[in-house]
Design a protein around this motif. Structure first.
Motif: not given
Length: 327
Positions: A204-206, A265-266, A295-296, A216-220
């Motif tokens: 997704s864009f976010s 920023a989540d 952020w998250h 909590w990252t994209k890979d997480d």
């Protein structure tokens, strides 16, 4: 994150908390992440010993007992508050369904307990990948049913029952509300979803904007979905991925009044925006906030930051209005 994607800046007041996160990805480091996420009542209650009481109890779960914590205000103005006037909250912890315990996120409810005299129940649930979904949502639903059936004993009004949780706990909050609706279970006054994980999307864009930002990252997120939902994500359903419910015939109709918030920023921002829209489309009253530069799980890790205090205040005001409408 692609360096070519523009993004609003992170809140500088959150920099200190952000810098303290260990750079340990979930993939290949589950045990380390579990150790880092483990909390106790003593570790989160510093400064609250005189205003909030904590007790523990084992409650029945689908496959065995679940350990639960009960939190109550000990402030003089709440000591004689009758159960009929008292709010009950069932809290579901975050941690991607694979880490953490019932204490994670409870610090975000301290203001609510101290101001409203609410009784909070927070129970453990089985973790993935040892127990993939729907283990988590079924355990959480069992906790809701138990809290509702023991409301008078716990000291709150069963007609003033609210569920809440952040991240994976927000996922469980929404999933439990859908189960309660479809099983004709406990009637909820409201639900509070803090930066909820409602979809199995990995793009997704976010996610592209803030996919490198802890905790909590994209890979997480991608790996956590695989762990939580099992092989082939076989555990996916409208109850474990509540965004799917929006596409069914019944949609999200019949859910209780809802509060949702998420950081700008989540990585979950975009799915939460869509989920709020689906609630409105299906006639569910919902209040939605996006916190700038946050952020998250910002509020859990940096409760003293200005943006966290604003979030706490907004949640408290929403609850006060909800309880007032039920009088």
């Amino acid at each position: 994150m692609s360096p070519t994607i523009p993004r609003p800046p992170l809140d500088p007041e959150l920099d200190y908390a952000q810098s303290r996160f260990p750079k340990v990805p979930l993939r290949g480091n589950l045990d380390l992440r579990r150790k880092a996420a483990a909390l106790t009542w003593a570790s989160i209650s510093v400064g609250k010993e005189e205003t909030i009481a904590h007790s523990e109890i084992d409650i029945p779960g689908p496959t065995g007992p679940l350990r639960a914590s009960i939190l109550r205000s000990t402030k003089p103005e709440h000591r004689d508050l009758p159960a009929e006037k008292r709010l009950g909250i069932v809290h579901f912890h975050g941690g991607g369904h694979v880490t953490a315990d019932r204490f994670v996120g409870l610090n975000t409810l301290f203001d609510i307990i101290e101001t409203l005299g609410a009784v909070v129940v927070s129970a453990e649930y089985r973790l993935a990948p040892e127990h993939p979904q729907p283990a988590q949502v079924e355990d959480s639903y069992a906790a809701l049913v138990w809290a509702h059936s023991h409301a008078r004993e716990l000291g709150f009004n069963p007609e003033k029952l609210v569920t809440c949780g952040g991240s994976a706990g927000g996922n469980l909050t929404a999933g439990v509300s859908l189960l309660a609706r479809d099983r004709r279970g406990p009637k909820l006054l409201g639900q509070m979803l803090f930066y909820p994980w409602v979809s199995d999307e990995t793009a997704s864009f976010s996610i592209e904007q803030y996919g490198d930002v802890a905790p909590w990252t994209k890979d997480d997120n991608a790996h956590g979905l695989d762990l939580a939902l099992g092989v082939g994500r076989s555990g996916g359903s409208i109850y474990t991925l509540p965004a799917r419910a929006a596409e069914t015939e019944g949609g999200l109709r019949g859910l209780p009044r809802t509060y949702i918030d998420v950081g700008e920023a989540d990585i979950f921002r975009d799915q939460d925006v869509r989920f709020a829209g689906a609630l409105w489309r299906d006639g569910v009253a919902a209040e939605f906030h996006v916190w700038p530069g946050a952020w998250h799980a910002f509020d859990t890790f940096a409760p003293g930051a200005g943006v966290s205090k604003r979030a706490f205040r907004a949640r408290l005001e929403w609850l006060e209005g909800l309880v007032g409408s039920a009088e």
